[in-house]
Design a protein around this motif. Structure first.
Motif, PDB file in Angstrom:
ATOM      1  N   ASP A   1       0.824  -1.214   0.000  1.00  0.00           N
ATOM      2  CA  ASP A   1       0.000   0.000   0.000  1.00  0.00           C
ATOM      3  C   ASP A   1       0.853   1.257   0.000  1.00  0.00           C
ATOM      4  O   ASP A   1       0.532   2.244  -0.672  1.00  0.00           O
ATOM      5  CB  ASP A   1      -0.924   0.015   1.222  1.00  0.00           C
ATOM      6  CG  ASP A   1      -2.252  -0.661   0.938  1.00  0.00           C
ATOM      7  OD1 ASP A   1      -2.519  -0.976  -0.243  1.00  0.00           O
ATOM      8  OD2 ASP A   1      -3.027  -0.878   1.888  1.00  0.00           O
TER       9      ASP A   1
ATOM     10  N   TYR B   1       2.161   1.891  -3.391  1.00  0.00           N
ATOM     11  CA  TYR B   1       1.069   2.376  -4.248  1.00  0.00           C
ATOM     12  C   TYR B   1       0.864   3.871  -4.054  1.00  0.00           C
ATOM     13  O   TYR B   1       0.603   4.598  -5.017  1.00  0.00           O
ATOM     14  CB  TYR B   1      -0.213   1.608  -3.916  1.00  0.00           C
ATOM     15  CG  TYR B   1      -1.416   2.102  -4.685  1.00  0.00           C
ATOM     16  CD1 TYR B   1      -1.649   1.688  -5.993  1.00  0.00           C
ATOM     17  CD2 TYR B   1      -2.326   2.978  -4.082  1.00  0.00           C
ATOM     18  CE1 TYR B   1      -2.757   2.146  -6.699  1.00  0.00           C
ATOM     19  CE2 TYR B   1      -3.428   3.438  -4.780  1.00  0.00           C
ATOM     20  CZ  TYR B   1      -3.640   3.020  -6.089  1.00  0.00           C
ATOM     21  OH  TYR B   1      -4.742   3.478  -6.778  1.00  0.00           O
ATOM     22  N   TRP B   2       0.975   4.321  -2.803  1.00  0.00           N
ATOM     23  CA  TRP B   2       0.794   5.743  -2.504  1.00  0.00           C
ATOM     24  C   TRP B   2       2.102   6.523  -2.616  1.00  0.00           C
ATOM     25  O   TRP B   2       2.197   7.657  -2.171  1.00  0.00           O
ATOM     26  CB  TRP B   2       0.200   5.915  -1.110  1.00  0.00           C
ATOM     27  CG  TRP B   2      -1.205   5.407  -0.997  1.00  0.00           C
ATOM     28  CD1 TRP B   2      -1.627   4.273  -0.375  1.00  0.00           C
ATOM     29  CD2 TRP B   2      -2.374   6.009  -1.555  1.00  0.00           C
ATOM     30  NE1 TRP B   2      -2.977   4.116  -0.492  1.00  0.00           N
ATOM     31  CE2 TRP B   2      -3.475   5.177  -1.217  1.00  0.00           C
ATOM     32  CE3 TRP B   2      -2.598   7.168  -2.298  1.00  0.00           C
ATOM     33  CZ2 TRP B   2      -4.782   5.477  -1.607  1.00  0.00           C
ATOM     34  CZ3 TRP B   2      -3.908   7.450  -2.686  1.00  0.00           C
ATOM     35  CH2 TRP B   2      -4.976   6.614  -2.343  1.00  0.00           C
TER      36      TRP B   2
END
Length: 402
Positions: free
Chosen positions: A35, A38-39
């Motif tokens: 995550d 992804y960010w």
């Protein structure tokens, strides 16, 4: 005769703690890095924060282990701890950071403080202190001995009122998970206080009956009415997921359904470390409340079972310290800590597996959360200190008998 305390360290508790803590860092990295990438953030951001908390936790264990245990018997220190916790809970209620419908985190100096996490240990301390002071009275008067005036200084209420106020402040955040842990731990400690077993059996039966009736009523009238109650909208979603997680896969049942998918994906031997599918944006809170689902997916039922066995071994060793302790306060405190950890594991695993409604409780050691890790570490430090003091007292008794 002076006995060095480092020679009295209980490695059957400290070593499992170290193994679970290191394993927790690995799981935190595995469950958060995808995550973060992804960010466009550093994949090490959350595990780095968890590592800092772990290092602080190790320092806390060393410090607490080398303290004289009598500091925990100071009623003024206990009263101060309760008062500070009360203030923190009130501040959290009115100015806390809201996450998933709950205002459980207080921002301070760039760090999040979850007061409810520390309250669990403070309640164990409060009850151990209170019940120990009344052991002779309990022997003579049974449960009535626990209804007399409090032993806290400068009081306006007795210990039951303090306890109810603190629990109520957690409930209205609303943080039903930690409130459940505190209530169940308190019930267990009440049973261990020395009262007749029939009172504990009756209280446990009352709680079980009330819980069954409550869930039955919600199932009968529908969770939609619960959702209309101020502050408890997200709680209603958890009840909806408990009754049928596949009814609404886009909202209330999202977490539970994907928790089941994760456990199903893992099978017996798992997909391998880092190879979870569900953590890649499918399962919300994969690194906190539902981290054990990811553990099952990556390590399989066998690997997750071994981890759970190690956690239970640690808890049993803590309970063993309490059972063997000759001092009433030491015994009650260690048993309370063991009960607290046991209840937390039960509430978390029960929630992710659908045995009970999910309450947002973290899994000890493995979930990302510095406050949870620090609380558990302080508790471990206290138990290690208790065990060392009991061993020293036992050695001195044997020498005096020779």
């Amino acid at each position: 005769m002076k006995i060095k305390k480092r020679l009295l360290l209980n490695y059957s508790i400290f070593v499992p703690y170290l193994i679970l803590s290191v394993l927790g860092l690995i799981v935190v990295y595995s469950s958060t890095s995808a995550d973060l990438v992804y960010w466009e953030a550093s994949p090490f951001a959350l595990v780095r924060n968890q590592t800092i908390f772990w290092l602080v936790s190790l320092a806390a264990i060393w410090f607490i282990y080398h303290l004289r245990l009598k500091f925990l018997r100071n009623s003024h220190l206990l009263f101060l701890a309760v008062l500070v916790e009360l203030v923190l809970l009130v501040l959290t209620l009115f100015s806390g950071e809201e996450t998933n419908g709950a205002s459980g985190w207080l921002q301070f100096a760039g760090k999040s403080i979850q007061a409810a996490e520390y309250l669990k240990l403070i309640v164990v301390w409060l009850l151990a202190f209170t019940f120990t002071k009344r052991q002779k009275a309990i022997t003579n008067y049974d449960y009535r001995a626990l209804t007399r005036d409090t032993i806290l200084p400068r009081h306006f209420f007795d210990w039951r009122t303090y306890l109810l106020i603190l629990i109520a402040l957690v409930v209205v955040q609303p943080d039903l998970g930690n409130a459940t842990i505190i209530v169940l731990t308190s019930v267990i400690m009440y049973a261990l206080s020395g009262i007749a077993h029939r009172w504990f059996t009756g209280l446990l039966g009352l709680i079980a009956t009330a819980s069954t009736v409550f869930l039955g009523l919600i199932g009968l009238i529908g969770v939609e009415l619960v959702a209309k109650i101020p502050l408890f909208g997200h709680v209603a979603k958890r009840f909806a997921a408990f009754f049928n997680p596949f009814k609404d896969l886009t909202d209330s049942g999202l977490q539970m359904a994907h928790s089941y998918y994760a456990m199903s994906n893992g099978g017996w031997f798992g997909r391998g470390l880092g190879n979870s599918i569900e953590k890649n944006g499918y399962l919300p809170e994969a690194h906190t409340d539902f981290v054990f689902s990811i553990v099952i997916e990556e390590f399989g039922l066998i690997g997750a079972g071994l981890i759970l066995a190690l956690v239970f071994f640690l808890i049993l060793r803590i309970l063993n310290v309490g059972l063997k302790a000759k001092d009433d306060f030491n015994s009650m405190l260690a048993l309370g800590i063991g009960a607290m950890l046991l209840v937390q594991v039960f509430v978390n695993v029960g929630g992710i597996s659908g045995l009970i409604p999910s309450t947002g409780v973290t899994f000890p050691f493995l979930s990302q959360g510095g406050n949870s890790l620090l609380t558990i570490s302080v508790a471990i430090g206290i138990v290690l200190n208790i065990d060392a003091n009991e061993k020293r007292a036992s050695i001195l008794r044997e020498l005096n008998q020779q």
